[in-house]
Design an enzyme around this catalytic site. Structure first.
Site, PDB file in Angstrom:
ATOM      1  N   ARG A  60       0.843  -1.202   0.000  1.00 26.17           N
ATOM      2  CA  ARG A  60       0.000   0.000   0.000  1.00 26.17           C
ATOM      3  C   ARG A  60       0.878   1.251   0.000  1.00 26.17           C
ATOM      4  O   ARG A  60       0.591   2.218  -0.707  1.00 26.17           O
ATOM      5  CB  ARG A  60      -0.940   0.000   1.203  1.00 26.17           C
ATOM      6  CG  ARG A  60      -2.039  -1.034   1.132  1.00 26.17           C
ATOM      7  CD  ARG A  60      -2.980  -0.925   2.323  1.00 26.17           C
ATOM      8  NE  ARG A  60      -3.811   0.260   2.259  1.00 26.17           N
ATOM      9  CZ  ARG A  60      -4.538   0.738   3.264  1.00 26.17           C
ATOM     10  NH1 ARG A  60      -4.521   0.114   4.434  1.00 26.17           N
ATOM     11  NH2 ARG A  60      -5.270   1.819   3.125  1.00 26.17           N
ATOM     12  N   CYS A  81      -1.413   6.371   8.845  1.00 22.83           N
ATOM     13  CA  CYS A  81      -1.745   5.097   8.195  1.00 22.83           C
ATOM     14  C   CYS A  81      -2.846   5.376   7.185  1.00 22.83           C
ATOM     15  O   CYS A  81      -2.782   6.378   6.476  1.00 22.83           O
ATOM     16  CB  CYS A  81      -2.150   4.054   9.232  1.00 22.83           C
ATOM     17  SG  CYS A  81      -3.533   4.573  10.295  1.00 22.83           S
TER      18      CYS A  81
END
Length: 278
Positions: free
Chosen positions: A178, A236
């Site tokens: 990611r 995040c």
């Protein structure tokens, strides 16, 4: 003092009126799952803390997928569980500590002093034969003063400045694929914030739910935080798993990082923001 406590220690505190235990089990894929398994059984006397309802605020155009809850929402919830600043607060989950870490961070942000996360998670606790129950504890009403520590968060504008001036160390807590923009299963845009390094939240555990010790956590960061003058900023996808990194760095005795609460889901809500892919 450690931010972590053992299942044995938690079991010894279930009858202690000065201790409040919170069940933070939650699934991003199934938001109703957490309360369903809580209703089935939980640590005796534990209250349920829902990521969406109690530990997050309302979603708007900006702010990310899990914006911080308002002071009113947080104080009302904590009061209904009998929390005040003198209480010992313990959180647990079954998601490798991610949800419990978010709760731990919020309590620190709200000015609570004695806040801990239980090692091992609920399944281990139950398998050890410690006290569990299906009884939901009665609501309470305590007098609580929320003392927000604004120094624990960084705004989107401040992140923009940090990227330009390179005066802070951005840390992305998402999994490497990611971070690199190879995949993005949740948010509509892939990649990471420029200047960020990748320290995946999962590496802080020896096995799911079991945090590494102080020396092991220090080792993770010893070659990453080269410039000690730079304040670390953790993010995040939505400000949840990044709290694992914050707790881990605190546990390691490192400089307490600042949380970009909106995280990647907030960053990409602005069309003019730079995005990097590795």
């Amino acid at each position: 003092m450690s931010n972590l406590v053992s299942p044995e220690w938690v079991d010894s505190k279930i009858k202690d009126e000065n201790t409040v235990i919170f069940d933070c089990r939650f699934s991003l894929a199934d938001p109703e799952m957490g309360y369903k398994v809580y209703e089935k059984d939980h640590i005796e006397g534990a209250f349920y803390a829902d990521l969406d309802k109690h530990l997050s605020g309302s979603i708007t155009t900006h702010g990310g997928r899990h914006p911080l809850p308002s002071v009113n929402i947080l104080s009302q919830f904590l009061s209904s569980c009998g929390v005040d600043k003198e209480k010992i607060i313990v959180a647990y989950d079954d998601q490798s500590g991610t949800m419990a870490a978010r709760f731990w961070w919020l309590m620190k942000y709200a000015g609570m002093k004695q806040v801990y996360v239980m090692q091992g998670g609920y399944t281990h606790y139950k398998e050890k034969g410690y006290a569990v129950s299906s009884k939901v504890p009665d609501k309470k009403s305590s007098k609580i003063e929320i003392d927000i520590n604004e120094n624990m968060i960084i705004t989107r504008d401040e992140v923009v400045t940090a990227v330009q001036q390179k005066d802070k160390q951005l840390i992305d807590a998402r999994e490497p694929k990611r971070f690199k923009g190879i995949i993005e299963p949740i948010d509509p845009v892939a990649g990471h914030i420029p200047t960020a390094i990748n320290v995946p939240w999962e590496i802080h555990f020896n096995k799911p739910g079991w945090w590494k010790d102080k020396e092991e956590l220090q080792y993770i960061y010893k070659d990453l935080l080269v410039d000690k003058s730079k304040t670390p900023v953790v993010y995040c996808g939505s400000g949840v798993t990044a709290c694992v990194n914050v707790l881990a760095m605190s546990e390691a005795g490192l400089k307490m990082p600042i949380l970009y609460a909106g995280s990647w889901s907030d960053w990409i809500s602005y069309n003019d923001h730079q995005i990097e892919k590795d």
